[in-house]
Structure formats: C-alpha cells, structure tokens
Write a protein that holds these residues in place. Structure first.
Motif, PDB file in Angstrom:
ATOM      1  N   GLU A  68      -9.026  -1.183  -4.614  1.00 49.65           N
ATOM      2  CA  GLU A  68      -7.886  -1.426  -3.731  1.00 49.65           C
ATOM      3  C   GLU A  68      -6.839  -2.311  -4.422  1.00 49.65           C
ATOM      4  OE1 GLU A  68      -8.899  -2.902   0.163  1.00 49.65           O
ATOM      5  OE2 GLU A  68     -10.182  -1.155   0.534  1.00 49.65           O
ATOM      6  N   GLU A  73      -5.014  -0.275  -6.949  1.00 49.20           N
ATOM      7  CA  GLU A  73      -4.040   0.609  -6.299  1.00 49.20           C
ATOM      8  C   GLU A  73      -2.832  -0.194  -5.818  1.00 49.20           C
ATOM      9  OE1 GLU A  73      -6.076   2.781  -3.287  1.00 49.20           O
ATOM     10  OE2 GLU A  73      -6.986   4.173  -4.708  1.00 49.20           O
ATOM     11  N   GLU A  74      -3.107  -1.398  -5.295  1.00 47.13           N
ATOM     12  CA  GLU A  74      -2.041  -2.265  -4.804  1.00 47.13           C
ATOM     13  C   GLU A  74      -1.057  -2.568  -5.944  1.00 47.13           C
ATOM     14  OE1 GLU A  74      -0.059  -4.503  -1.934  1.00 47.13           O
ATOM     15  OE2 GLU A  74      -1.671  -3.059  -1.689  1.00 47.13           O
ATOM     16  N   TRP A 124      -0.301  -0.784  -8.369  1.00 47.88           N
ATOM     17  CA  TRP A 124       0.433   0.386  -8.863  1.00 47.88           C
ATOM     18  C   TRP A 124       1.357   0.995  -7.822  1.00 47.88           C
ATOM     19  CZ3 TRP A 124       0.713   2.039 -13.794  1.00 47.88           C
ATOM     20  CH2 TRP A 124      -0.133   1.393 -14.702  1.00 47.88           C
ATOM     21  N   HIS A 125       1.738   0.230  -6.823  1.00 46.43           N
ATOM     22  CA  HIS A 125       2.657   0.821  -5.856  1.00 46.43           C
ATOM     23  C   HIS A 125       4.082   0.358  -6.165  1.00 46.43           C
ATOM     24  CE1 HIS A 125       2.613  -3.119  -4.214  1.00 46.43           C
ATOM     25  NE2 HIS A 125       3.237  -2.810  -3.098  1.00 46.43           N
ATOM     26  N   GLN A 126       5.029   1.060  -5.572  1.00 50.24           N
ATOM     27  CA  GLN A 126       6.447   0.751  -5.798  1.00 50.24           C
ATOM     28  C   GLN A 126       6.817  -0.568  -5.141  1.00 50.24           C
ATOM     29  OE1 GLN A 126       9.102   3.821  -4.455  1.00 50.24           O
ATOM     30  NE2 GLN A 126       9.522   4.350  -6.563  1.00 50.24           N
ATOM     31  N   ASP A 139       8.367  -5.445 -12.853  1.00 50.82           N
ATOM     32  CA  ASP A 139       7.322  -5.460 -11.820  1.00 50.82           C
ATOM     33  C   ASP A 139       7.428  -6.654 -10.872  1.00 50.82           C
ATOM     34  OD1 ASP A 139       6.293  -3.128 -12.865  1.00 50.82           O
ATOM     35  OD2 ASP A 139       4.980  -4.183 -14.257  1.00 50.82           O
TER      36      ASP A 139
END
Length: 237
Positions: free
Chosen positions: A7, A10-11, A13-15, A127
């Motif tokens: 998780e 994934e967090e 790698w988000h926009q 980022d």
C-alpha cells in the motif's frame, strides 16, 4: 505487514498534481542524463532543459522554497499560487503603461522577442506538489529576469540570464546552461561575455535578494530601475 508495504509503495506512485509522472531515483538519473545531452546539443530544446531542471533540482528546489517561506512576499506567493499566463495578464492594460514601468517593459520584451509566457512547460517529474509550484514559478518569471537584466533571447542574452539564475537558484540546469551555453558563440561575443557580461551577471546574482520573493503581478507599475535597485541588480553594462 507485507500488505502495508504494498500500500505504501502504491501510495508513493500516485499523481501528486495534474500532469505529475512519478519516477524512481534511477529513472530520474536516466532522464537527467538524456535531457542534459539533448539540451547541450540543442540549447533551444526547452522541453529537455525543463526535464533537466526537474530531475536535478532535488537540493536547490527545497532551498528556494524555504527562502520563499521565510520572506513575507515570497510566503504570500506560495499561499496564493499566482500564475503568469496570457489568461491572467491584462495585456492591453500593460501595453498602455508608461515606458520604463515593469509591465510596459515586460510586454515590450515579449513582443520584441516574439515569446509568450504560455510556452513554459508545466512540471511533471517533481515529486512534491509545493516544489512543483516553485519550479513553475521560476519558469514563469524567467522572462521577467530578461526584462530586469535588459537581455534579449538570443544565445548571448540567454547565457547571461542563465549565469544570473545559476548564482541565484543553484539549479544544476542553470549552472550547466551557463557553463556550456557559450560554446556556439563567436570569439568576439565570447570576449564580451567573459570580460563584461558574466562578471556583471554573477555579481548581480550574488548581490540580489531571491528573485522568487517578488510578487511581480503587483509590481507592474513600478519602474524597472527602482525594482532593480530594490532587488540588488546592478545596472547592465
């Protein structure tokens, strides 16, 4: 625990903002190397210069943000997030200002050099949403640097502005542009650059307060000379 790790991954790698492309440190390094080669080969590849700025600005950008945070005008800019675009500029009002005022000279610069503030690329590889704004702001005030420094957009003018910006921002792409930009200039221009223009740009960059701490949109009616003095830019040679 593994699920949590996934998780978290994934967090990461988000926009973070519209147009943001998340990249790993290795991808950033590859993008930086590729864009540096392309930008050196063709300094007018603004897209490559932009990518280089974003992928190598990891130390300089937080430093610039902190300078803005600790300055009343800079802090307001970070809070209000103004944008310099054709949609936000009242061009006819600026065109109608008396000669010598910032707004009038800025529009004159845009028209004389056939450039538009809308050609600045939005950030993609930074980022952090706030740092993305900082580099966006730096790009959008670039033409104002030309106006304040009295430099055209030819190769000579760009190199001089890059030296000033390199000293001011510490962004590696400015340093690179300043160092390698002159390779295509004639011997005569190189001489003027080395003996007059670069020393002046470096002295001004060191002497000037941070150029991102000026709310230019609220200074259109200020004379260019008085703004130069306020920031600490020496008169152009």
């Amino acid at each position: 625990e593994e699920e949590e790790d996934v998780e978290e991954e994934e967090e990461r790698w988000h926009q973070l903002y519209p147009g943001h492309i998340p990249t790993s440190p290795l991808q950033k390094a590859l993008l930086a190397a590729g864009s540096a080669i392309m930008a050196l080969y063709d300094p007018y590849r603004h897209d490559m210069v932009a990518v280089l700025g974003e992928t190598t600005g990891c130390l300089a950008l937080p430093n610039l943000r902190d300078k803005m945070k600790h300055h009343p005008e800079g802090y307001r800019i970070l809070q209000e997030r103004p944008r310099i675009r054709l949609s936000t500029l009242d061009m006819s009002r600026l065109r109608g200002l008396p000669d010598g005022l910032l707004g009038r000279e800025y529009v004159r610069f845009l028209e004389d050099n056939k450039v538009s503030p809308d050609t600045r690329m939005p950030p993609k590889f930074v980022d952090d949403e706030e740092l993305a704004y900082v580099i966006q702001r730096y790009r959008e005030v670039h033409d104002l640097m030309h106006t304040l420094l009295g430099m055209p957009t030819n190769m000579l003018g760009e190199v001089v502005v890059k030296w000033f910006e390199a000293v001011q921002t510490g962004l590696p792409m400015c340093v690179l542009g300043a160092a390698f930009g002159p390779v295509r200039l004639s011997t005569r221009k190189l001489q003027v650059l080395a003996t007059e223009l670069v020393p002046w740009a470096v002295r001004s960059g060191l002497n000037a307060s941070c150029v991102l701490n000026i709310y230019y949109e609220q200074r259109w009616e200020q004379p260019v000379e008085s703004l130069r003095e306020e920031i600490g830019i020496f008169p152009p040679p």
